[in-house]
Design an enzyme around this catalytic site. Structure first.
Site, PDB file in Angstrom:
ATOM      1  CD1 TRP A  60      40.661  48.767  45.895  1.00  0.00           C
ATOM      2  CD2 TRP A  60      41.709  46.980  46.756  1.00  0.00           C
ATOM      3  NE1 TRP A  60      41.991  49.086  46.031  1.00  0.00           N
ATOM      4  CE2 TRP A  60      42.664  48.015  46.562  1.00  0.00           C
ATOM      5  CE3 TRP A  60      42.134  45.768  47.301  1.00  0.00           C
ATOM      6  CZ2 TRP A  60      44.015  47.848  46.889  1.00  0.00           C
ATOM      7  CZ3 TRP A  60      43.474  45.613  47.623  1.00  0.00           C
ATOM      8  CH2 TRP A  60      44.396  46.647  47.411  1.00  0.00           C
TER       9      TRP A  60
ATOM     10  CD  GLU B 239      29.372  55.292  47.537  1.00  0.00           C
ATOM     11  OE1 GLU B 239      30.536  55.515  47.191  1.00  0.00           O
ATOM     12  OE2 GLU B 239      28.876  54.157  47.540  1.00  0.00           O
TER      13      GLU B 239
ATOM     14  CB  SER C 196      31.607  58.368  38.445  1.00  0.00           C
ATOM     15  OG  SER C 196      30.859  57.212  38.080  1.00  0.00           O
TER      16      SER C 196
ATOM     17  N   GLY D 276      35.329  53.672  44.001  1.00  0.00           N
ATOM     18  CA  GLY D 276      35.408  52.296  43.531  1.00  0.00           C
ATOM     19  C   GLY D 276      36.436  52.158  42.424  1.00  0.00           C
ATOM     20  N   GLY D 277      35.975  52.225  41.187  1.00  0.00           N
ATOM     21  CA  GLY D 277      36.806  51.961  40.010  1.00  0.00           C
ATOM     22  C   GLY D 277      38.173  52.640  40.012  1.00  0.00           C
TER      23      GLY D 277
HETATM   24  C1  PEP Z   1      31.708  52.787  45.168  1.00  0.00           C
HETATM   25  O1  PEP Z   1      31.978  51.613  44.922  1.00  0.00           O
HETATM   26  O2  PEP Z   1      31.370  53.107  46.308  1.00  0.00           O
HETATM   27  C2  PEP Z   1      31.816  53.758  44.083  1.00  0.00           C
HETATM   28  C3  PEP Z   1      31.527  55.012  44.327  1.00  0.00           C
HETATM   29  O3  PEP Z   1      32.212  53.285  42.859  1.00  0.00           O
HETATM   30  P1  PEP Z   1      32.740  54.175  41.603  1.00  0.00           P
HETATM   31  O4  PEP Z   1      33.779  55.121  42.156  1.00  0.00           O
HETATM   32  O5  PEP Z   1      33.338  53.169  40.667  1.00  0.00           O
HETATM   33  O6  PEP Z   1      31.578  54.891  41.055  1.00  0.00           O
END
Ligand code: PEP
Length: 251
Positions: A12, A168, A214, A235-236
């Site tokens: 989050w 990531e 993402s 994340g999002g």
């Molecule tokens: C994260 O915060 O680890 C991430 C992968 O963010 P998002 O899914 O928004 O790219």
């Protein structure tokens, strides 16, 4: 076919008040709970007591997004593993690229935090991944190797098998630009090989490795279809109940 249990973890970041967190949880309870998939919400410190309470009797685990490497001391503003364990938190994200970039978290600090987690009975989700310029320079695997080897330094094989690694690529975080599932598989398979080199194949086969960057309900299944990808750190798309439920269902 591996025995690794898929794991979807929502990160989050710095979003949600206590009441927003509790309301979110009441919407995902019973839904983001799918047999054979581990579901984890990594939330801001302030929301953790309420979330741990709300998660009682469910299969959803609660995680923190950071931990200090000392148990206590003069570290103004920090939170220790002792404190998180006391709350009933199960997981902790360590070395997220935002912490590495904005809070000067080095490989050495990441390693200390991994040790602090195990010392206090918490399970680390260790983030590794390359910057855009490193990818363009063909250094992706080298960067991931250095970060992975540093994170596991001094960690026993038994502990290592319980670590979750989140690969990531930094250029894919929060940008809407995701790595292709084939590229993610290539790097994640390589990272598993790095773990095998540090320990043995059995340990490497036990470690769960997520892709993050993402990930959305409409692409999660594609990543999960890859041999070495055991889940996602999101994340999002983890911030809305319906989207989080769809991610867990899609895994
Ligand atoms: C994260 O915060 O680890 C991430 C992968 O963010 P998002 O899914 O928004 O790219």
């Amino acid at each position: 076919m591996s025995n690794r249990k898929p794991i979807i973890a929502g990160n989050w970041k710095m979003f949600k008040t206590v009441s927003e967190a509790v309301s979110f949880f009441s919407e995902i309870k019973g839904k983001a709970e799918v047999d054979g998939v581990e579901s984890v919400i990594c939330a801001p410190f302030t929301t953790l007591p309420a979330l741990v309470e709300a998660a009682k009797g469910t299969s959803i685990a609660i995680g923190a997004q950071n931990v200090h490497f000392e148990d206590n001391g003069a570290f103004t503003g920090e939170i220790s593993g002792v404190m998180l364990k006391d709350l009933g938190v199960k997981y902790v994200i360590i070395g997220h690229s935002e912490r590495r970039a904005y809070f000067a978290e080095s490989d050495e600090i990441v390693n200390k935090k991994v040790h602090a987690s195990f010392k206090n009975g918490l399970l680390p989700i260790v983030c590794v991944g390359e910057k855009l310029e490193e990818r363009e320079a063909g250094q992706t695997k080298d960067v991931c190797k250095v970060q992975t080897e540093a994170a596991f330094q001094g960690v026993s094989a038994a502990q290592a098998a319980e670590v979750v690694i989140a690969y990531e690529p930094i250029w894919a975080i929060g940008t809407g630009k995701s790595s292709t599932s084939e590229d993610a598989q290539d790097v994640i398979g390589y990272i598993r090989g790095v773990v095998a080199g540090l320990y043995d194949q059995a340990t490497a086969d036990a470690v769960r490795i997520q892709y993050g960057g993402s990930v959305k309900p409409n692409n999660v299944a594609e990543y999960m279809g890859q041999t070495d990808i055991d889940g996602a750190l999101v994340g999002g798309a983890s911030l809305e109940p319906a989207s989080y439920i769809a991610l867990v269902e899609g895994a």
